[in-house]
Design a protein around this motif. Structure first.
Motif, PDB file in Angstrom:
ATOM      1  N   LEU A   1      -8.982  -7.223  16.308  1.00  0.00           N
ATOM      2  CA  LEU A   1      -7.531  -7.181  16.125  1.00  0.00           C
ATOM      3  C   LEU A   1      -6.839  -7.464  17.457  1.00  0.00           C
ATOM      4  O   LEU A   1      -7.463  -7.365  18.528  1.00  0.00           O
ATOM      5  N   PRO A   2      -5.559  -7.823  17.438  1.00  0.00           N
ATOM      6  CA  PRO A   2      -4.868  -8.217  18.662  1.00  0.00           C
ATOM      7  C   PRO A   2      -4.940  -7.152  19.757  1.00  0.00           C
ATOM      8  O   PRO A   2      -4.589  -5.988  19.525  1.00  0.00           O
ATOM      9  N   ALA A   3      -5.425  -7.552  20.911  1.00  0.00           N
ATOM     10  CA  ALA A   3      -5.540  -6.642  22.055  1.00  0.00           C
ATOM     11  C   ALA A   3      -5.643  -7.471  23.324  1.00  0.00           C
ATOM     12  O   ALA A   3      -6.201  -8.559  23.332  1.00  0.00           O
ATOM     13  N   THR A   4      -5.093  -6.899  24.392  1.00  0.00           N
ATOM     14  CA  THR A   4      -5.279  -7.520  25.693  1.00  0.00           C
ATOM     15  C   THR A   4      -6.646  -7.087  26.226  1.00  0.00           C
ATOM     16  O   THR A   4      -7.234  -6.120  25.754  1.00  0.00           O
ATOM     17  N   THR A   5      -7.146  -7.814  27.179  1.00  0.00           N
ATOM     18  CA  THR A   5      -8.433  -7.498  27.788  1.00  0.00           C
ATOM     19  C   THR A   5      -8.223  -6.597  28.981  1.00  0.00           C
ATOM     20  O   THR A   5      -7.390  -6.864  29.841  1.00  0.00           O
ATOM     21  N   GLY A   6      -8.968  -5.512  29.031  1.00  0.00           N
ATOM     22  CA  GLY A   6      -8.918  -4.610  30.179  1.00  0.00           C
ATOM     23  C   GLY A   6      -9.968  -4.991  31.199  1.00  0.00           C
ATOM     24  O   GLY A   6     -10.798  -5.883  30.970  1.00  0.00           O
TER      25      GLY A   6
ATOM     26  N   HIS B   1      -3.540  -1.940  11.243  1.00  0.00           N
ATOM     27  CA  HIS B   1      -2.902  -3.214  11.589  1.00  0.00           C
ATOM     28  C   HIS B   1      -1.966  -3.671  10.474  1.00  0.00           C
ATOM     29  O   HIS B   1      -0.827  -4.071  10.727  1.00  0.00           O
ATOM     30  N   ALA B   2      -2.430  -3.586   9.232  1.00  0.00           N
ATOM     31  CA  ALA B   2      -1.592  -3.973   8.090  1.00  0.00           C
ATOM     32  C   ALA B   2      -0.343  -3.098   8.011  1.00  0.00           C
ATOM     33  O   ALA B   2       0.766  -3.601   7.787  1.00  0.00           O
ATOM     34  N   GLU B   3      -0.506  -1.798   8.212  1.00  0.00           N
ATOM     35  CA  GLU B   3       0.657  -0.906   8.170  1.00  0.00           C
ATOM     36  C   GLU B   3       1.634  -1.203   9.296  1.00  0.00           C
ATOM     37  O   GLU B   3       2.849  -1.086   9.113  1.00  0.00           O
ATOM     38  N   SER B   4       1.128  -1.596  10.457  1.00  0.00           N
ATOM     39  CA  SER B   4       2.033  -1.927  11.570  1.00  0.00           C
ATOM     40  C   SER B   4       2.870  -3.153  11.228  1.00  0.00           C
ATOM     41  O   SER B   4       4.043  -3.227  11.602  1.00  0.00           O
ATOM     42  N   ARG B   5       2.286  -4.085  10.500  1.00  0.00           N
ATOM     43  CA  ARG B   5       3.051  -5.268  10.074  1.00  0.00           C
ATOM     44  C   ARG B   5       4.124  -4.890   9.058  1.00  0.00           C
ATOM     45  O   ARG B   5       5.115  -5.598   8.909  1.00  0.00           O
TER      46      ARG B   5
END
Length: 132
Positions: free
Chosen positions: A122-127, A25-29
């Protein structure tokens, strides 16, 4: 001598510097590309990471080979940081190793895959099968 899938997976992982979900997540930012290789049905059932590139496994190499006519605009060179996700971190290890074979040696995956990402909050939509 033929190898078992466990041997192939171990060899693939030996080539990777695998990440925990928080580090990914940090690397994606910081600009790393999160790439979700799960099939559509699995993403619908489990949820998705907002902003992740959806590149199903069967076309991954063509989309990230900087020399391919089918490459994504994000495939700007061999130094691109690609963090691959599958559901639990098995297929993604094989996929990241395949990207290494193309020269994308900064490619890696996430230990535990999408499920570990979601479980880390971490940020995620719900399935459709997510507990929340």
């Amino acid at each position: 001598m033929p190898r078992s899938i466990d041997e192939i997976l171990a060899a693939a992982r030996a080539r990777l510097d695998r990440l925990d979900p928080g580090t990914a997540h940090a690397e994606s930012r910081d600009g790393a590309l999160l790439v979700d290789i799960r099939p559509a049905a699995q993403r619908a059932a489990e949820g998705e990471i907002p902003g992740a590139l959806i590149v199903e496994r069967n076309v991954l190499e063509w989309r990230f080979d900087p020399r391919s006519d089918a490459r994504l605009p994000q495939a700007t060179g061999h130094d691109v940081r690609v963090i691959v996700f599958c559901s639990e971190g098995y297929t993604s290890s094989l996929a990241a190793a395949a990207l290494h074979d193309l020269g994308l040696t900064r490619a890696t995956d996430v230990v535990g895959g999408f499920k570990a990402w979601r479980d880390a909050g971490l940020p995620a939509t719900t399935g459709s099968d997510s507990a929340g």
